[in-house]
Write an enzyme that holds these catalytic residues in place. Structure first.
Site, PDB file in Angstrom:
ATOM      1  N   PHE A  74       1.275   5.180  -1.669  1.00 32.80           N
ATOM      2  CA  PHE A  74       1.517   6.083  -0.365  1.00 32.80           C
ATOM      3  C   PHE A  74       2.956   6.222   0.053  1.00 32.80           C
ATOM      4  O   PHE A  74       3.807   5.630  -0.742  1.00 32.80           O
ATOM      5  CB  PHE A  74       1.103   5.010   0.835  1.00 32.80           C
ATOM      6  CG  PHE A  74      -0.486   5.102   1.106  1.00 32.80           C
ATOM      7  CD1 PHE A  74      -1.120   6.049   1.994  1.00 32.80           C
ATOM      8  CD2 PHE A  74      -1.269   4.194   0.285  1.00 32.80           C
ATOM      9  CE1 PHE A  74      -2.468   6.038   2.182  1.00 32.80           C
ATOM     10  CE2 PHE A  74      -2.747   4.371   0.418  1.00 32.80           C
ATOM     11  CZ  PHE A  74      -3.163   5.099   1.436  1.00 32.80           C
ATOM     12  N   ALA A  76       1.193  -5.400   4.240  1.00 30.17           N
ATOM     13  CA  ALA A  76       0.464  -4.039   4.281  1.00 30.17           C
ATOM     14  C   ALA A  76       1.488  -3.161   3.359  1.00 30.17           C
ATOM     15  O   ALA A  76       1.010  -2.159   3.012  1.00 30.17           O
ATOM     16  CB  ALA A  76       0.293  -3.698   5.725  1.00 30.17           C
ATOM     17  N   LEU A  83       1.180  -3.264  -0.070  1.00 30.32           N
ATOM     18  CA  LEU A  83      -0.041  -2.493  -0.613  1.00 30.32           C
ATOM     19  C   LEU A  83      -0.009  -1.300  -0.555  1.00 30.32           C
ATOM     20  O   LEU A  83      -0.343  -0.730  -1.592  1.00 30.32           O
ATOM     21  CB  LEU A  83      -1.125  -3.126   0.304  1.00 30.32           C
ATOM     22  CG  LEU A  83      -2.634  -2.334   0.356  1.00 30.32           C
ATOM     23  CD1 LEU A  83      -3.108  -2.710  -1.147  1.00 30.32           C
ATOM     24  CD2 LEU A  83      -3.459  -2.885   1.218  1.00 30.32           C
ATOM     25  N   TYR A  84       0.413  -0.550   0.451  1.00 35.62           N
ATOM     26  CA  TYR A  84       0.367   0.908   0.398  1.00 35.62           C
ATOM     27  C   TYR A  84       1.684   1.383  -0.500  1.00 35.62           C
ATOM     28  O   TYR A  84       0.876   2.597  -1.130  1.00 35.62           O
ATOM     29  CB  TYR A  84       1.061   1.337   1.894  1.00 35.62           C
ATOM     30  CG  TYR A  84       0.097   0.802   3.116  1.00 35.62           C
ATOM     31  CD1 TYR A  84      -1.651   0.774   3.030  1.00 35.62           C
ATOM     32  CD2 TYR A  84       0.455   0.548   4.278  1.00 35.62           C
ATOM     33  CE1 TYR A  84      -2.406   0.196   3.776  1.00 35.62           C
ATOM     34  CE2 TYR A  84      -0.313   0.013   5.234  1.00 35.62           C
ATOM     35  CZ  TYR A  84      -1.678  -0.109   4.988  1.00 35.62           C
ATOM     36  OH  TYR A  84      -2.543  -0.447   6.042  1.00 35.62           O
ATOM     37  N   ARG A  85       2.393   0.894  -0.735  1.00 39.07           N
ATOM     38  CA  ARG A  85       3.644   1.442  -1.755  1.00 39.07           C
ATOM     39  C   ARG A  85       2.935   1.014  -2.928  1.00 39.07           C
ATOM     40  O   ARG A  85       2.980   2.084  -4.052  1.00 39.07           O
ATOM     41  CB  ARG A  85       4.924   0.473  -1.517  1.00 39.07           C
ATOM     42  CG  ARG A  85       5.689   0.931  -0.413  1.00 39.07           C
ATOM     43  CD  ARG A  85       5.847   2.722  -0.303  1.00 39.07           C
ATOM     44  NE  ARG A  85       7.021   2.754   0.611  1.00 39.07           N
ATOM     45  CZ  ARG A  85       7.154   3.830   1.284  1.00 39.07           C
ATOM     46  NH1 ARG A  85       6.402   4.953   1.040  1.00 39.07           N
ATOM     47  NH2 ARG A  85       8.182   3.904   2.292  1.00 39.07           N
TER      48      ARG A  85
END
Length: 197
Positions: free
Chosen positions: A165, A156, A159-161
């Site tokens: 994000f 997760a 993915l966010y990086r």
């Protein structure tokens, strides 16, 4: 459990609250499996998910495999004053000496709270989480999207990086949970990934 599917065999569709309610047990079982939580977590989470479905701006995207079973789920809603998560995050931001009020106000206005994003364990690692997040974020008209995730090196986090994000609040402990969490956010829209070659 349904056998693992290749990404091209899964289809993403928007679910209304009426679509999700009869499949809530299946969705919660997916959530428990993805998070590796104890099975009794389903009973604790069901009323919360039902309440979330009634919030302003609630949107949901699911991934269905070739057998029409849920392979992934993502949902969220417009964040607002008085909501538990909103108040927890605002309090955490206000308590940090390096967070000035303009920073707090900027992030806590006009945002979509990405509340849940989960992929069935046998379908993880194939881009389905990113597809769900992109589809859901593309359906909202808020300026920003915010989420919280446990601290630590996970899929997760990667993915966010990868999707841009940034840190809004780090190492925060929500009331009732001993784990440290990060609150991450980004401005919308999420751009398409450039095609190489």
């Amino acid at each position: 459990m349904t056998k693992a599917s290749r990404p091209e065999q899964q289809r993403l569709i928007e679910f209304s609250a009426a679509d999700l309610r009869p499949r809530l047990d299946e969705a919660l079982a997916l959530y428990v499996a993805a998070m590796d939580y104890p099975p009794n977590t389903v009973r604790q989470r069901a009323p919360m998910w039902l309440a979330h479905m009634m919030r302003e701006g609630w949107r949901c995207v699911v991934a269905l495999d070739e057998d029409e079973a849920l392979a992934g789920i993502s949902y969220g809603y417009r964040g607002a004053i008085g909501q538990w998560w909103h108040e927890q995050v605002r309090r955490g931001l206000n308590a940090r000496t390096n967070s000035d009020q303009s920073f707090v106000d900027e992030w806590m206005r006009d945002y979509f709270e990405l509340t849940e994003l989960h992929v069935r364990p046998d379908a993880q690692g194939r881009g389905l989480g990113e597809a769900l997040l992109r589809r859901l974020a593309g359906m909202v008209d808020s300026e920003r999207v915010l989420l919280s995730t446990p601290e630590g090196p996970t899929r997760a986090w990667k993915l966010y990086r990868r999707l841009g994000f940034q840190d809004v609040l780090r190492h925060y402990q929500f009331t009732g949970d001993p784990r440290p969490f990060a609150v991450l956010g980004r401005v919308l829209p999420i751009e398409e990934t450039p095609v190489s070659g």
